[in-house]
Design a protein around this motif. Structure first.
Motif, PDB file in Angstrom:
ATOM      1  N   VAL A 129       0.836  -1.206   0.000  1.00  0.00           N
ATOM      2  CA  VAL A 129       0.000   0.000   0.000  1.00  0.00           C
ATOM      3  C   VAL A 129       0.874   1.260   0.000  1.00  0.00           C
ATOM      4  O   VAL A 129       1.758   1.402   0.842  1.00  0.00           O
ATOM      5  N   PHE A 187       0.649   5.600  -0.469  1.00  0.00           N
ATOM      6  CA  PHE A 187      -0.166   6.810  -0.672  1.00  0.00           C
ATOM      7  C   PHE A 187       0.525   7.953   0.052  1.00  0.00           C
ATOM      8  O   PHE A 187       1.477   7.746   0.804  1.00  0.00           O
ATOM      9  N   LEU A 212      -8.074  12.325   3.016  1.00  0.00           N
ATOM     10  CA  LEU A 212      -7.975  11.114   2.207  1.00  0.00           C
ATOM     11  C   LEU A 212      -9.041  10.137   2.692  1.00  0.00           C
ATOM     12  O   LEU A 212      -9.045   9.738   3.847  1.00  0.00           O
ATOM     13  N   VAL A 229     -10.549   6.519   2.825  1.00  0.00           N
ATOM     14  CA  VAL A 229     -10.145   5.130   2.599  1.00  0.00           C
ATOM     15  C   VAL A 229     -11.391   4.269   2.710  1.00  0.00           C
ATOM     16  O   VAL A 229     -12.023   4.229   3.763  1.00  0.00           O
ATOM     17  N   LYS A 250      -8.233  -1.697   5.998  1.00  0.00           N
ATOM     18  CA  LYS A 250      -8.231  -0.267   6.277  1.00  0.00           C
ATOM     19  C   LYS A 250      -7.668   0.024   7.670  1.00  0.00           C
ATOM     20  O   LYS A 250      -6.783   0.855   7.826  1.00  0.00           O
ATOM     21  N   MET A 282      -8.927   6.343  -1.681  1.00  0.00           N
ATOM     22  CA  MET A 282      -8.206   5.098  -1.877  1.00  0.00           C
ATOM     23  C   MET A 282      -9.206   3.972  -1.651  1.00  0.00           C
ATOM     24  O   MET A 282      -9.818   3.889  -0.597  1.00  0.00           O
ATOM     25  N   ILE A 284      -4.685  -1.869  -2.747  1.00  0.00           N
ATOM     26  CA  ILE A 284      -5.354  -0.714  -3.336  1.00  0.00           C
ATOM     27  C   ILE A 284      -5.891  -1.126  -4.705  1.00  0.00           C
ATOM     28  O   ILE A 284      -5.149  -1.634  -5.536  1.00  0.00           O
ATOM     29  N   GLU A 341      -7.863   1.166  -6.472  1.00  0.00           N
ATOM     30  CA  GLU A 341      -7.970   2.404  -7.234  1.00  0.00           C
ATOM     31  C   GLU A 341      -7.636   3.541  -6.282  1.00  0.00           C
ATOM     32  O   GLU A 341      -8.057   3.516  -5.123  1.00  0.00           O
ATOM     33  N   TYR A 342      -6.900   4.545  -6.754  1.00  0.00           N
ATOM     34  CA  TYR A 342      -6.473   5.633  -5.871  1.00  0.00           C
ATOM     35  C   TYR A 342      -6.328   6.904  -6.699  1.00  0.00           C
ATOM     36  O   TYR A 342      -5.608   6.897  -7.693  1.00  0.00           O
ATOM     37  N   THR A 371     -14.962  -0.674  -7.324  1.00  0.00           N
ATOM     38  CA  THR A 371     -15.532   0.634  -6.988  1.00  0.00           C
ATOM     39  C   THR A 371     -16.942   0.746  -7.574  1.00  0.00           C
ATOM     40  O   THR A 371     -17.859   1.253  -6.915  1.00  0.00           O
ATOM     41  N   HIS A 420      -6.268   8.079 -13.216  1.00  0.00           N
ATOM     42  CA  HIS A 420      -5.594   7.784 -11.953  1.00  0.00           C
ATOM     43  C   HIS A 420      -5.273   6.288 -11.916  1.00  0.00           C
ATOM     44  O   HIS A 420      -5.841   5.508 -12.689  1.00  0.00           O
ATOM     45  N   ASP A 424      -5.273   2.396 -11.275  1.00  0.00           N
ATOM     46  CA  ASP A 424      -6.174   1.336 -10.846  1.00  0.00           C
ATOM     47  C   ASP A 424      -5.470   0.009 -11.067  1.00  0.00           C
ATOM     48  O   ASP A 424      -4.486  -0.071 -11.796  1.00  0.00           O
TER      49      ASP A 424
END
Ligand SMILES: Nc1ncnc2c1ncn2[C@@H]1O[C@H](COP(=O)(O)OP(=O)(O)OP(=O)(O)O)[C@@H](O)[C@H]1O
Ligand SMILES: [Mg+2]
Length: 345
Positions: free
Chosen positions: A32, A34, A42, A44, A52, A231, A238, A240-241, A256, A318, A320
């Motif tokens: 991970v 970020f 942010l 999550v 998480k 995120m 992850i 997608e972020y 998502t 972005h 993914d």
């Protein structure tokens, strides 16, 4: 790389957390990365068990180092928290990086007055008199919107409503002017109206104290209202972020899409709520390839075999982690596009 010059507070790289258990190794968090800046929230998101909380506990240094295998880097103001001696870490934890949990009762002692507990947090890192600590506790309670803070500070936690307890927790987190506030499901136990007030309070606190906020939730609706970046996590990874605006206008990952399709709180174009079928995999033996493939309606040949790397399909997109072709991501993502409050302007 120093992170203190460009407003970056936290830079997490390749964070991986494994728990050896009698049944085998639990891969709770995998690779991970970020970053978080001042003034940024942010979000999550991800279903239960997606890693998480463990990610944030690792960042806070709250996982038992003997019983956990943690790798990667967690750079805070130019220092790697993962390699910091415990004493130095204790100095940062609760002071520069503070955390608000889902259940205030887990943190507020039932037998002590709310004000006394906040005052104690004050004296834990500051050499001040008892009276000064109490005054600071009252000031903070007032600040987070507790009416009659001076007298309510003398209440016990059970005399507070759920929303007030969560406000008290936020007051406690603010005691030492932290630069980062990590809120793990801060509103899950609250009813919808109070939820909105607490989220609003967190946003106010962020602006006023110029801090960075990590807001953990399973509810994309909560994130839609506040986050600057999002995120999406699944099975410790992850999916997608990216900037919140992009994630909501053009979500790129089928996971998502699944979350968006199943959220009653999201302003939706598709009418019916469609839950994601199945449940997240065991992290003792995550599936090969993409961890989401067994539940994914869009899976094709490579998905059970090759794990898709987290990369940006196009420079303007972005990152993914999905094998789907870009035009399909665009087409399916557009169906779930959410316009957030304020984005239309
Ligand atoms: N101490 C531990 N030992 C073994 N496994 C653990 C431990 N702590 C967490 N896990 C596992 O790690 C995974 C990630 O858990 P985590 O608590 O981060 O999920 P989460 O995304 O916060 O879920 P929730 O939305 O339910 O809070 C889960 O499969 C959990 O069972
Ligand atoms: Mg959790």
């Amino acid at each position: 790389m120093s992170t203190s010059h460009d407003g970056t507070l936290l830079d997490v790289r390749g964070l991986t957390v494994r728990f050896p258990t009698s049944d085998g190794v639990v891969q709770a968090v995998s690779d991970v990365s970020f970053s978080l800046s001042r003034g940024e929230t942010l979000g999550v998101v991800g279903e239960s068990g997606s890693g998480k909380s463990v990610s944030n506990l690792a960042i806070m240094g709250l996982l038992n180092r003997q019983r956990t295998a943690i790798s990667g880097q967690v750079e805070f103001m130019g220092r790697d928290l993962l390699t910091l001696p415990p004493d130095d870490l204790r100095h940062i934890r609760g002071k520069d990086i503070a955390m608000v949990f889902q259940d205030p009762f887990a943190c507020l002692h039932p037998m002590y007055r709310v004000g006394a507990q906040i005052a104690e947090a004050v004296t834990a890192h500051q050499d001040v008199s008892k009276d000064a600590a109490w005054a600071r506790a009252v000031e903070l309670l007032d600040h987070v919107g507790i009416p009659n803070a001076k007298s309510r500070a003398r209440d016990y936690p059970h005399q507070f409503s759920g929303g007030m307890r969560q406000r008290a927790m936020i007051a406690m987190a603010l005691v030492h002017n932290p630069s980062i506030l990590i809120c793990d499901e801060p509103t899950t136990a609250l009813d919808v109206t109070v939820q909105a007030q607490i989220i609003e309070l967190i946003e106010e606190v962020k602006r006023e104290f110029d801090i960075g906020v990590i807001l953990v939730t399973h509810d994309l609706g909560v994130v839609a209202e506040t986050a600057n970046a999002v995120m999406v996590m699944y099975a410790g990874r992850i999916m997608e972020y990216g900037p919140a605006r992009q994630i909501f206008e053009q979500p790129q990952h089928p996971y998502t899409w699944g979350l968006l399709d199943s959220m009653p709180s999201i302003e939706r174009r598709l009418t019916a709520l469609v839950p994601i079928e199945g449940s997240p995999p065991s992290l003792l033996a995550p599936p090969p390839g993409c961890p989401f493939h067994p539940r994914c309606r869009y899976r094709f040949e490579p998905c059970p075999v090759d794990r898709p790397p987290l990369v940006s399909p196009l420079p303007e997109a972005h990152p993914d982690a999905c094998h789907l072709a870009w035009d399909e991501k665009v087409r399916e993502g557009a169906k779930r596009s959410v316009t957030r409050l304020g984005d239309a302007a």
